[in-house]
Motif scaffolding. Sequence first.
Motif, mmCIF file in Angstrom:
data_model
loop_
_atom_site.group_PDB
_atom_site.id
_atom_site.type_symbol
_atom_site.label_atom_id
_atom_site.label_comp_id
_atom_site.label_asym_id
_atom_site.label_seq_id
_atom_site.Cartn_x
_atom_site.Cartn_y
_atom_site.Cartn_z
ATOM 1 N N LEU A 251 0.140 3.747 5.378
ATOM 2 C CA LEU A 251 1.683 3.095 5.843
ATOM 3 C C LEU A 251 1.856 4.237 5.648
ATOM 4 O O LEU A 251 3.348 3.822 6.893
ATOM 5 C CB LEU A 251 1.787 2.161 4.840
ATOM 6 C CG LEU A 251 0.974 0.873 4.917
ATOM 7 C CD1 LEU A 251 1.043 -0.148 4.144
ATOM 8 C CD2 LEU A 251 1.224 -0.433 6.200
ATOM 9 N N GLU B 226 -4.700 3.053 1.446
ATOM 10 C CA GLU B 226 -4.360 1.777 2.706
ATOM 11 C C GLU B 226 -2.328 2.223 1.898
ATOM 12 O O GLU B 226 -1.701 2.078 3.974
ATOM 13 C CB GLU B 226 -4.179 0.613 2.072
ATOM 14 C CG GLU B 226 -5.112 0.143 2.231
ATOM 15 C CD GLU B 226 -5.403 -1.246 1.726
ATOM 16 O OE1 GLU B 226 -4.409 -2.169 1.664
ATOM 17 O OE2 GLU B 226 -6.441 -1.931 1.551
ATOM 18 N N LYS B 227 -2.073 2.893 1.176
ATOM 19 C CA LYS B 227 -0.940 2.866 1.072
ATOM 20 C C LYS B 227 -0.489 4.414 1.912
ATOM 21 O O LYS B 227 0.978 4.546 2.691
ATOM 22 C CB LYS B 227 -0.017 3.470 -0.301
ATOM 23 C CG LYS B 227 -0.258 2.130 -0.871
ATOM 24 C CD LYS B 227 0.732 2.115 -2.568
ATOM 25 C CE LYS B 227 0.971 0.620 -3.024
ATOM 26 N NZ LYS B 227 1.611 -0.026 -4.185
ATOM 27 N N ASN C 285 2.025 -4.387 8.960
ATOM 28 C CA ASN C 285 1.981 -3.143 8.295
ATOM 29 C C ASN C 285 2.702 -1.966 9.777
ATOM 30 O O ASN C 285 1.809 -0.794 9.940
ATOM 31 C CB ASN C 285 0.653 -3.044 8.334
ATOM 32 C CG ASN C 285 0.178 -3.436 7.087
ATOM 33 O OD1 ASN C 285 0.885 -3.721 5.982
ATOM 34 N ND2 ASN C 285 -1.054 -3.710 6.899
ATOM 35 N N TYR D 222 5.246 4.968 8.642
ATOM 36 C CA TYR D 222 6.237 5.010 8.327
ATOM 37 C C TYR D 222 7.099 6.239 8.973
ATOM 38 O O TYR D 222 8.364 6.383 9.994
ATOM 39 C CB TYR D 222 6.249 4.895 7.114
ATOM 40 C CG TYR D 222 8.218 4.140 6.749
ATOM 41 C CD1 TYR D 222 9.278 3.171 6.657
ATOM 42 C CD2 TYR D 222 9.213 5.896 6.412
ATOM 43 C CE1 TYR D 222 10.031 2.957 6.168
ATOM 44 C CE2 TYR D 222 10.383 5.234 6.018
ATOM 45 C CZ TYR D 222 10.613 4.431 6.400
ATOM 46 O OH TYR D 222 12.457 3.959 5.691
#
Length: 246
Positions: free
Chosen positions: A39, A35-36, A64, A43
């Motif tokens: 993300l 998930e990170k 998100n 970003y």
Amino acid sequence: MSLLRRPAWWAVLLTLAGTLLFLRLGVWQLHRADEKEELLRRYATSATAPVREFAAVAEAPPVNAYPRVQVRGEYLTDRVYLLDNPKHDQRGGVEVYAPFRLHGQSRLLLVDLGFLPGNGTDQTPQLPPLPGGERELQGLYLPAPGVGFEMGGDALARQSHWPKTTVYLDLAQVSGDLGISLYPRVLSLDADPAAIYVRKHTPDFTSMPSARHRAYAFQWFTFAVVAVVMFLILHRKRKPKPSDQP
């Protein structure tokens, strides 16, 4: 011929429960790592994405996601907030925030001007004056830094001089201090070579990178293996000693 002694029911249940728990925690950590990483990819993509209409994302920003927006208005030049000792600070310094009034809007937008390095002491760095008059700003519309437990309550309410300093940036506290409602996110300005501020912003969740989640997953999986191995060792049949032979 079995190599294991008949285990007690509670030993089987305890080992099974512990092993399943460790495996579940390991899988959860792997999911968090994925998930990170996703993300972070979003970003990085947002930093070069086309500019979106601020009104379309202002009140209900996408979950998100970090839209790149452009706004026009003016700073409240006599109101500045300093976030003391942000996570990327290696030398001492503050992250500087200023409220920004958009034309025709009653709410204020809190703008992250960037990081201002200090001298490694408790002294507040010298702040350059905010530009007055109408300005056009551009950057990422990001969630505010995470809020932790702040001992002593609302530090902003106890300060009477500007700039005000806090160790946690709570938008609700800032709104109450200004007496005006704020938008639910902050505007993190694009990098500017001419600016005195350092603008190398990263999402707040990078304090726990994906590599650390994977390390924790490996740790939980190791615990699961250890639980099974210990069960086998404790319940293996021992060879009879020669003195026990008839």
